[in-house]
Design a protein around this motif. Structure first.
Motif, PDB file in Angstrom:
ATOM      1  N   SER A  26      -6.653  -2.982  -2.292  1.00 28.77           N
ATOM      2  CA  SER A  26      -6.256  -3.102  -0.893  1.00 28.77           C
ATOM      3  C   SER A  26      -7.390  -3.571   0.006  1.00 28.77           C
ATOM      4  CB  SER A  26      -5.729  -1.766  -0.368  1.00 28.77           C
ATOM      5  OG  SER A  26      -4.530  -1.407  -0.992  1.00 28.77           O
ATOM      6  N   GLU A  32       0.818  -1.204   0.000  1.00 30.36           N
ATOM      7  CA  GLU A  32       0.000   0.000   0.000  1.00 30.36           C
ATOM      8  C   GLU A  32       0.858   1.262   0.000  1.00 30.36           C
ATOM      9  OE1 GLU A  32      -3.883  -1.833   2.315  1.00 30.36           O
ATOM     10  OE2 GLU A  32      -2.165  -1.149   3.490  1.00 30.36           O
ATOM     11  N   GLN A  57      -1.250   7.027   6.129  1.00 27.61           N
ATOM     12  CA  GLN A  57      -0.459   5.869   5.730  1.00 27.61           C
ATOM     13  C   GLN A  57       0.863   5.818   6.491  1.00 27.61           C
ATOM     14  OE1 GLN A  57      -0.020   6.061   1.387  1.00 27.61           O
ATOM     15  NE2 GLN A  57      -1.206   4.192   1.254  1.00 27.61           N
ATOM     16  N   THR A  72      -5.487   3.729   2.289  1.00 31.90           N
ATOM     17  CA  THR A  72      -5.112   3.406   0.916  1.00 31.90           C
ATOM     18  C   THR A  72      -6.338   3.352   0.001  1.00 31.90           C
ATOM     19  OG1 THR A  72      -3.232   2.144   1.730  1.00 31.90           O
ATOM     20  CG2 THR A  72      -3.901   1.746  -0.542  1.00 31.90           C
ATOM     21  N   PHE A  98      -5.022   0.874  -5.643  1.00 32.42           N
ATOM     22  CA  PHE A  98      -5.433   1.361  -4.325  1.00 32.42           C
ATOM     23  C   PHE A  98      -6.679   0.621  -3.835  1.00 32.42           C
ATOM     24  CE2 PHE A  98      -3.141   5.083  -6.042  1.00 32.42           C
ATOM     25  CZ  PHE A  98      -2.246   5.320  -5.003  1.00 32.42           C
TER      26      PHE A  98
END
Length: 437
Positions: free
Chosen positions: A202, A35, A133, A106, A199
């Motif tokens: 995830s 990620e 993140q 993410t 993205f």
């Protein structure tokens, strides 16, 4: 010897959960680094134009790389916050929290409107989620490393600790594969919507990783410390900086050259090769991904080596090799030959970076008592990753804009290699003269 056989429990191990620990740490760390690296890849390919469209192409690229660095700035803060709870509440619960936060942030980036849709709010939201993140990753590496090292026999701490580092190339390989598939699926629409796919994937990966991580028990060393009523300081970070600031500095030096080399290969080279040398994106990503696959196999081998010759000696060898390697790396990339590019990336990651990174979990954890170990180990990784890894792509792009060649980049990494060698020796000296307390 395969990684599975190397970590297979024996009668001496007396730890029936070791396979779960290995799988949990590996899968969770791979996902978190995936990620994190997906953003780096997208920063090199499209995010500059989508979220920072004003100005020149170079300005947009530098802005995207700067935002990439924002996540690294947040890592030490995440290490302090999550390290605090990891030392007080335990490694397992903190790791589950960090994994969940990273996954949510993410997916949120994948759903963001671009600058064209909502104007300046777009880059603001991008920076915000990038910060989240970074906070989450600040607690991941240290916790996963301790789950492995604190479950290992003394003579296997190098090997077990090295497994956490598979998450780095594993995440990079996964990011390269899914990004390549996204490029293939979306074609000339990649900049329009294809960039979102990595993205959004995830969400599925998060469910799988959480299921595995929830099945693992707390580490024996942490449980033993709590059973003996070893008190955790009210503020673990205070004790770390008062008693272990030298260890933090030495850790910075040991980790610095590896951070520079890895992020030059993993993020900067994508932009350098595609924009500067007009090499196809797919060619760079395939070479990078293939090198990462080989790297996953060399890490446990280096971990075994570190158990036999010493973790500090392994790091020293890595720093010396890094100094000899970096002058040749860009020359190999400049050939524009896909096979030579693959060889350069493989040597850099599977050879140089493995030697520098594989021994770090065991090397760093040995310098902190259990009561503050999560905080200390997390910061030992987060500080150099922030100051070196988070800035090296920006610095490299800036250096090249000044000189129109890579000479300053090479000199920069050479200096870090010298620092790494000196600090590896410093760990040996400090280990002899200053037992942990």
């Amino acid at each position: 010897m395969t990684m599975e056989s190397a970590v297979r429990p024996t009668a001496k191990e007396k730890n029936p959960q070791i396979r779960k620990v290995v799988l949990s740490s590996l899968v969770g760390t791979v996902l978190e680094y995936y990620e994190f690296f997906v953003y780096g890849t997208m920063a090199a390919l499209v995010l500059g134009d989508l979220f920072f469209p004003n100005g020149s192409e170079l300005a947009g690229t530098l802005a995207a790389f700067a935002t990439f660095g924002v996540g690294f700035v947040a890592r030490p803060v995440g290490s302090i916050i999550l390290g605090h709870y990891g030392d007080k509440l335990g490694r397992k619960s903190t790791l589950i929290f960090s994994l969940t936060v990273m996954g949510v942030a993410t997916v949120a980036i994948g759903l963001l409107p671009t600058f064209e849709a909502i104007g300046p709010l777009a880059p603001i939201l991008l920076v915000t989620f990038r910060l989240v993140q970074g906070l989450a990753l600040g607690g991941e590496w240290g916790g996963a490393a301790l789950m492995l090292v604190e479950n290992a026999r003394p003579e296997r701490k190098g090997l077990m600790g090295s497994i956490v580092m598979i998450g780095v190339p594993g995440g990079l390989v996964l990011a390269s594969i899914i990004t390549s598939l996204s490029v293939w699926i979306s074609g000339d629409q990649f900049a329009a919507w294809g960039w979102r796919i990595p993205f959004l994937v995830s969400a599925l990966l998060l469910v799988i990783a959480l299921f595995i991580r929830l099945s693992v028990s707390e580490t024996p060393e942490f449980k033993a410390a709590k059973a003996k009523q070893d008190a955790t300081p009210a503020a673990p970070i205070g004790l770390v900086f008062r008693r272990h600031w030298v260890d933090l500095f030495l850790a910075f030096g040991v980790a610095a050259p590896g951070n520079a080399i890895f992020f030059i290969i993993a993020t900067f080279t994508v932009n350098y090769a595609t924009s500067g040398l007009s090499i196809a994106e797919s060619t760079v990503l395939i070479a990078q991904g293939a090198a990462g696959v080989i790297y996953c196999g060399t890490i446990p081998l280096v971990g075994l080596l570190s158990d036999r010759i010493g973790v500090w000696r392994t790091a020293l060898i890595g720093a010396i090799v890094a100094g000899f390697f970096i002058p040749f790396y860009f020359s190999m990339i400049d050939t524009k030959n896909p096979w030579i590019m693959f060889v350069a990336m493989t040597i850099g990651m599977a050879g140089v970076h493995a030697l520098l990174q594989a021994p770090q979990a065991a090397l760093f954890s040995a310098r902190f008592p259990v009561a503050v170990r999560y905080t200390g180990v997390s910061l030992s990784q987060a500080i150099p990753t922030t100051l070196i890894g988070g800035t090296v792509s920006f610095i490299a792009a800036w250096f090249i804009s000044l000189t129109s060649d890579v000479s300053l980049v090479v000199i920069y990494v050479l200096g870090l290699a010298v620092l790494g060698a000196a600090c590896s020796i410093g760990f040996r000296v400090r280990g002899r003269n200053h037992p942990i307390s």
